[in-house]
Enzyme design. Structure first.
Site, PDB file in Angstrom:
ATOM      1  N   LYS A  39       0.823  -1.102  -0.187  1.00  0.00           N
ATOM      2  CA  LYS A  39      -0.107   0.172  -0.249  1.00  0.00           C
ATOM      3  C   LYS A  39       0.808   1.358   0.507  1.00  0.00           C
ATOM      4  O   LYS A  39       2.206   1.328   0.557  1.00  0.00           O
ATOM      5  CB  LYS A  39      -0.887   0.332   1.035  1.00  0.00           C
ATOM      6  CG  LYS A  39      -0.478   0.075   2.480  1.00  0.00           C
ATOM      7  CD  LYS A  39      -1.162  -0.455   3.579  1.00  0.00           C
ATOM      8  CE  LYS A  39      -0.513  -1.040   4.685  1.00  0.00           C
ATOM      9  NZ  LYS A  39      -0.931   0.260   5.893  1.00  0.00           N
ATOM     10  N   ARG A 137      -9.614   0.823  15.457  1.00  0.00           N
ATOM     11  CA  ARG A 137      -9.767   0.888  13.310  1.00  0.00           C
ATOM     12  C   ARG A 137     -10.787   0.457  13.259  1.00  0.00           C
ATOM     13  O   ARG A 137     -11.998   0.655  13.352  1.00  0.00           O
ATOM     14  CB  ARG A 137      -8.469   0.992  13.200  1.00  0.00           C
ATOM     15  CG  ARG A 137      -7.897   1.850  11.847  1.00  0.00           C
ATOM     16  CD  ARG A 137      -6.815   1.498  11.324  1.00  0.00           C
ATOM     17  NE  ARG A 137      -6.154   0.716  11.031  1.00  0.00           N
ATOM     18  CZ  ARG A 137      -5.120   0.520  10.628  1.00  0.00           C
ATOM     19  NH1 ARG A 137      -4.246   1.074  10.824  1.00  0.00           N
ATOM     20  NH2 ARG A 137      -4.280  -1.035  10.212  1.00  0.00           N
ATOM     21  N   HIS A 167      -5.079  -6.591  14.059  1.00  0.00           N
ATOM     22  CA  HIS A 167      -4.611  -6.444  13.450  1.00  0.00           C
ATOM     23  C   HIS A 167      -3.984  -5.650  15.211  1.00  0.00           C
ATOM     24  O   HIS A 167      -4.636  -5.288  15.601  1.00  0.00           O
ATOM     25  CB  HIS A 167      -5.149  -5.569  13.590  1.00  0.00           C
ATOM     26  CG  HIS A 167      -3.213  -4.127  12.602  1.00  0.00           C
ATOM     27  ND1 HIS A 167      -2.066  -4.717  11.589  1.00  0.00           N
ATOM     28  CD2 HIS A 167      -2.693  -3.055  12.714  1.00  0.00           C
ATOM     29  CE1 HIS A 167      -1.287  -3.929  11.435  1.00  0.00           C
ATOM     30  NE2 HIS A 167      -1.638  -2.830  12.101  1.00  0.00           N
ATOM     31  N   ARG A 219       0.880 -10.792   6.858  1.00  0.00           N
ATOM     32  CA  ARG A 219       0.825  -9.132   6.025  1.00  0.00           C
ATOM     33  C   ARG A 219       2.051  -8.963   6.622  1.00  0.00           C
ATOM     34  O   ARG A 219       2.415  -7.940   7.041  1.00  0.00           O
ATOM     35  CB  ARG A 219      -0.227  -8.952   6.362  1.00  0.00           C
ATOM     36  CG  ARG A 219      -1.529  -9.588   6.943  1.00  0.00           C
ATOM     37  CD  ARG A 219      -2.914  -8.281   7.052  1.00  0.00           C
ATOM     38  NE  ARG A 219      -2.179  -8.014   8.647  1.00  0.00           N
ATOM     39  CZ  ARG A 219      -2.873  -7.876   9.252  1.00  0.00           C
ATOM     40  NH1 ARG A 219      -3.789  -9.231   9.265  1.00  0.00           N
ATOM     41  NH2 ARG A 219      -3.005  -7.746  10.637  1.00  0.00           N
ATOM     42  N   TYR A 264      15.447  31.036   2.627  1.00  0.00           N
ATOM     43  CA  TYR A 264      14.063  31.833   3.239  1.00  0.00           C
ATOM     44  C   TYR A 264      14.248  32.361   4.260  1.00  0.00           C
ATOM     45  O   TYR A 264      14.603  31.476   5.457  1.00  0.00           O
ATOM     46  CB  TYR A 264      12.474  31.108   2.964  1.00  0.00           C
ATOM     47  CG  TYR A 264      12.190  31.229   1.596  1.00  0.00           C
ATOM     48  CD1 TYR A 264      11.979  31.990   0.898  1.00  0.00           C
ATOM     49  CD2 TYR A 264      12.615  29.986   1.268  1.00  0.00           C
ATOM     50  CE1 TYR A 264      11.798  31.873  -0.241  1.00  0.00           C
ATOM     51  CE2 TYR A 264      11.831  30.043  -0.340  1.00  0.00           C
ATOM     52  CZ  TYR A 264      11.586  31.098  -1.050  1.00  0.00           C
ATOM     53  OH  TYR A 264      11.119  30.990  -2.357  1.00  0.00           O
ATOM     54  N   CYS A 310      13.545  25.228   1.234  1.00  0.00           N
ATOM     55  CA  CYS A 310      12.846  25.838   0.281  1.00  0.00           C
ATOM     56  C   CYS A 310      11.716  24.473  -0.680  1.00  0.00           C
ATOM     57  O   CYS A 310      12.163  23.065  -0.831  1.00  0.00           O
ATOM     58  CB  CYS A 310      13.392  26.322  -1.287  1.00  0.00           C
ATOM     59  SG  CYS A 310      14.910  27.216  -0.780  1.00  0.00           S
ATOM     60  N   MET A 311      10.720  24.971  -1.236  1.00  0.00           N
ATOM     61  CA  MET A 311      10.205  23.765  -1.570  1.00  0.00           C
ATOM     62  C   MET A 311      10.407  22.936  -3.231  1.00  0.00           C
ATOM     63  O   MET A 311      10.759  21.850  -2.590  1.00  0.00           O
ATOM     64  CB  MET A 311       8.879  24.508  -2.873  1.00  0.00           C
ATOM     65  CG  MET A 311       7.744  23.861  -3.173  1.00  0.00           C
ATOM     66  SD  MET A 311       6.597  24.355  -4.198  1.00  0.00           S
ATOM     67  CE  MET A 311       5.613  25.497  -3.412  1.00  0.00           C
ATOM     68  N   ASP A 312      11.715  23.366  -3.809  1.00  0.00           N
ATOM     69  CA  ASP A 312      12.510  22.535  -4.622  1.00  0.00           C
ATOM     70  C   ASP A 312      13.592  22.427  -4.499  1.00  0.00           C
ATOM     71  O   ASP A 312      14.507  21.727  -5.131  1.00  0.00           O
ATOM     72  CB  ASP A 312      12.359  23.084  -6.093  1.00  0.00           C
ATOM     73  CG  ASP A 312      10.907  23.517  -6.314  1.00  0.00           C
ATOM     74  OD1 ASP A 312       9.803  22.691  -6.112  1.00  0.00           O
ATOM     75  OD2 ASP A 312      10.627  24.929  -6.919  1.00  0.00           O
TER      76      ASP A 312
HETATM   77  C1  LIG Z   1      -3.915  -4.310   7.985  1.00  0.00           C
HETATM   78  C2  LIG Z   1      -2.247  -3.873   8.128  1.00  0.00           C
HETATM   79  N1  LIG Z   1      -1.718  -4.665   8.319  1.00  0.00           N
HETATM   80  C3  LIG Z   1      -0.601  -5.108   7.791  1.00  0.00           C
HETATM   81  C4  LIG Z   1       0.590  -3.966   8.073  1.00  0.00           C
HETATM   82  C5  LIG Z   1       1.857  -4.159   7.525  1.00  0.00           C
HETATM   83  O1  LIG Z   1       1.888  -4.035   9.139  1.00  0.00           O
HETATM   84  P1  LIG Z   1       4.075  -3.352   8.506  1.00  0.00           P
HETATM   85  O2  LIG Z   1       4.331  -2.587   7.817  1.00  0.00           O
HETATM   86  O3  LIG Z   1       4.135  -2.851   9.998  1.00  0.00           O
HETATM   87  O4  LIG Z   1       4.679  -4.772   8.393  1.00  0.00           O
HETATM   88  C6  LIG Z   1      -0.025  -3.080   8.097  1.00  0.00           C
HETATM   89  C7  LIG Z   1       0.258  -1.812   7.694  1.00  0.00           C
HETATM   90  O5  LIG Z   1       0.430  -0.541   8.429  1.00  0.00           O
HETATM   91  C8  LIG Z   1      -1.618  -3.202   7.759  1.00  0.00           C
HETATM   92  O6  LIG Z   1      -2.900  -1.611   8.142  1.00  0.00           O
END
Ligand SMILES: Cc1ncc(COP(=O)(O)O)c(C=O)c1O
Length: 368
Positions: A39, A137, A167, A219, A264, A310-312
């Site tokens: 993600k 969450r 989680h 995960r 700046y 700065c920005m860039d």
């Molecule tokens: C629901 C869930 N599972 C797994 C992960 C992966 O976590 P990590 O990057 O700490 O391994 C995340 C990351 O935020 C998450 O939100």
């Protein structure tokens, strides 16, 4: 946003490091299916190349936060299982079906609405039940609702119940009482179910590295990118190889007399005649203003960032005259010296996750 290929600033992602981290994780977690978290554009590393490298390493699937992230992967030709970790609007479910994306359910209302919406679909939607055991969450809070959801899923043809997960909020801390409490709650939820689905999963990187968990799927996110999930609090149980470097080049070098302001607000004044270099990266790239006072590496030497970012662009103090075009390392190794994402995170008072996610699309990513 236009990717600025014609500027010397770039992120270099070492896919071999990612593969090595995954090799170690697969050996560490033998028998479990590893899904990697890609993600937020693969935590800033680039979702598509990271996903392809991870799949070549033998992981089973990918985790994203939004449907659009999943679609990006599908459109790049990836056909591995994809689990979306965020709640999805009912109106978006046809897209989830079209692109074969697995979706979490967190409330009974959503489940019943999804069943209605999918009545005319030609195939079932893959579902994982999210259980909130203390993260606060997403997910069902009451075990009886999880049971109702499981029974409902087994009774309908619109959806297939493929997984159940929770989680942990403190898996990266030494004190594990709260982790134990969440784990215990999840176990209790499982014992009340009529059956278990194919995937039971609780592990992020920290749980996978530091806890014995009861799942059969992981995960795995931050540790794949070579970063210790705890920052520096806990020692990783196998070596992690950071994959990301951030480099640029000097675009101007000048000798500035004593008493001149830099940047700046004139927050820095030269205390003597100084060599000042300009580097084409700024807060619009995600290299934020709080980086003032931190440092970069030039020819292996530590050079302070002087004046406001700065920005860039930003300015650095050089030890001597250095040629225009000389490499500037903002993250990574240079001539035996190194700047880590963790050090950057500490300087700005955040975590390395946030630093790498904030690098903007403007910076090109190069893969080695
Ligand atoms: C629901 C869930 N599972 C797994 C992960 C992966 O976590 P990590 O990057 O700490 O391994 C995340 C990351 O935020 C998450 O939100």
């Amino acid at each position: 946003m236009a990717i600025s290929y014609h500027r010397p600033t770039k992120i270099i992602v070492d896919l071999q490091a990612i593969k090595q981290n995954l090799k170690n994780e697969l050996a560490h977690n033998q028998g479990k299916d590893v899904f990697v978290a890609v993600k937020a554009n693969g935590y800033g590393h680039g979702a598509v190349p990271v996903s392809k490298a991870a799949l070549e390493s033998g992981v089973t699937g990918l985790c994203v936060a939004t449907i659009d992230e999943a679609i990006e992967l599908r459109e790049s030709g990836i056909d591995a299982p994809i689990l979306c970790l965020g709640i999805v609007a009912i109106s978006v479910l046809p897209l989830a079906l079209t692109y074969d994306i697995t979706i979490p359910v967190a409330t009974l209302d959503w489940l019943y609405a999804a069943d209605e919406a999918l009545k005319t679909a030609t195939k079932p939607l893959n579902i994982h039940i999210a259980v909130d055991t203390g993260m606060g969450r997403i997910g069902f809070v009451h075990p009886e609702d999880v049971q109702t959801a499981a029974l409902f899923l087994d009774s309908v043809e619109t959806m297939t119940w493929e997984g159940i997960f929770t989680h942990f909020s403190t898996a990266d801390q030494e004190e594990d009482m709260y982790w134990q409490k969440q784990n215990q709650r999840f176990q209790e939820v499982l014992t009340q179910l009529p059956r278990l689905p194919r995937y039971v999963h609780v592990s992020n990187s920290a749980t996978s590295i530091w806890h014995d968990d009861l799942g059969n799927m992981v995960r795995f996110g931050i540790a794949m990118y070579g970063l210790n999930p705890s920052g520096t609090a806990l020692v990783e149980s196998y070596p992690l190889y950071p994959a990301l470097s951030l480099v640029s080049e000097l675009v101007q070098v000048k000798q500035v007399p004593q008493g001149e302001g830099i940047g700046y607000g004139k927050t820095y004044e030269t205390s003597e005649e100084e060599w000042i270099g300009t580097v084409p990266i700024g807060y619009a790239d995600g290299y934020i203003r709080k980086m003032q006072g931190f440092h970069v590496l030039v020819e292996g030497q530590v050079c302070e960032i002087v004046g406001r970012v700065c920005m860039d662009q930003l300015m650095i103090r050089l030890p001597k005259e250095v040629a225009i075009g000389t490499r500037v390392t903002l993250i990574g190794k240079d001539c035996g010296n190194e700047i880590t994402l963790q050090e950057v995170a500490e300087h700005v008072g955040t975590i390395h996750y946030e630093v790498s996610c904030l690098f903007s699309e403007r910076i090109p990513r190069e893969y080695i």
